[in-house]
Design an enzyme around this catalytic site. Structure first.
Site, short mmCIF file in Angstrom:
data_model
loop_
_atom_site.label_atom_id
_atom_site.label_comp_id
_atom_site.label_asym_id
_atom_site.label_seq_id
_atom_site.Cartn_x
_atom_site.Cartn_y
_atom_site.Cartn_z
N HIS A 30 -12.16 -27.46 -3.77
CA HIS A 30 -13.21 -27.13 -4.74
C HIS A 30 -14.27 -26.33 -4.00
CE1 HIS A 30 -15.94 -28.71 -8.18
NE2 HIS A 30 -16.56 -27.70 -7.59
N THR A 42 -10.15 -32.25 -9.98
CA THR A 42 -11.55 -31.91 -9.73
C THR A 42 -12.21 -31.71 -11.07
OG1 THR A 42 -13.07 -30.62 -8.36
CG2 THR A 42 -11.24 -29.41 -9.37
N CYS A 90 -18.05 -22.75 -9.64
CA CYS A 90 -17.14 -23.12 -8.55
C CYS A 90 -15.69 -22.84 -8.98
CB CYS A 90 -17.27 -24.60 -8.22
SG CYS A 90 -18.88 -25.10 -7.59
#
Length: 164
Positions: free
Chosen positions: A52, A29, A35
């Site tokens: 994620h 990711t 995040c």
């Protein structure tokens, strides 16, 4: 240890998404700011998953992997469907930076910090131990999870490579 060119399948996990794979998979990711990327691993089954998440708590929306409190349990279900056992899972977490600053330098809304707390609490409630983390601070990261050995590499602009 195999590098990213030696894995059979490379899956990019986008924001508010997830993926699972076996020993032949690299899960990645990119651009984690506030995040958090959560890598879950069953080292015996060689099954891994990556989610994620963007926010701590689901207010009842349908995109459950967007939130820590619903995304992590959903990822576990997906991993169990391909042979993982919840009791054997461990976690590595990356992200949760304070990306949005006010003029005084304080983190506005503290989304990254709130995400860190929510992820840690959710994993604790599920009985999953965190084996490694690179969270907080004020810069973005990308994470690469090699399911064959559970290794997570973290890359950041102008920072040294970190391996968890």
């Amino acid at each position: 240890m195999p590098n990213r060119d030696q894995v059979a399948e490379k899956l990019i996990v986008k924001m508010a998404d997830h993926a699972v794979g076996d020993k032949n998979t690299l899960l990645a990711t990119l651009g984690l700011g506030s995040c958090i990327g959560i890598a879950l691993y069953d080292r015996f089954a060689k099954v891994g998953g990556l989610v994620h998440i963007m926010l701590p708590e689901n207010p009842g929306g349908k995109k459950i992997v967007k939130y820590a409190d619903t995304g992590i349990p959903y990822l576990i279900e997906e991993m169990e469907a391909i042979g993982a056992k919840k009791r054997r899972l461990s976690a590595k977490i990356v992200g949760g930076a304070g990306m949005f600053k006010s003029e005084s330098g304080d983190s506005v809304m503290k989304i990254g910090a709130r995400n860190i707390v929510a992820v840690k609490e959710t994993l604790k409630d599920l009985g999953i131990k965190i084996l490694g983390s690179d969270v907080g601070k004020d810069y973005g990261r990308s994470m690469y999870f090699y399911v064959n050995d559970g290794r997570v590499e973290i890359k950041s602009f102008s920072k040294d490579l970190i391996t968890l």
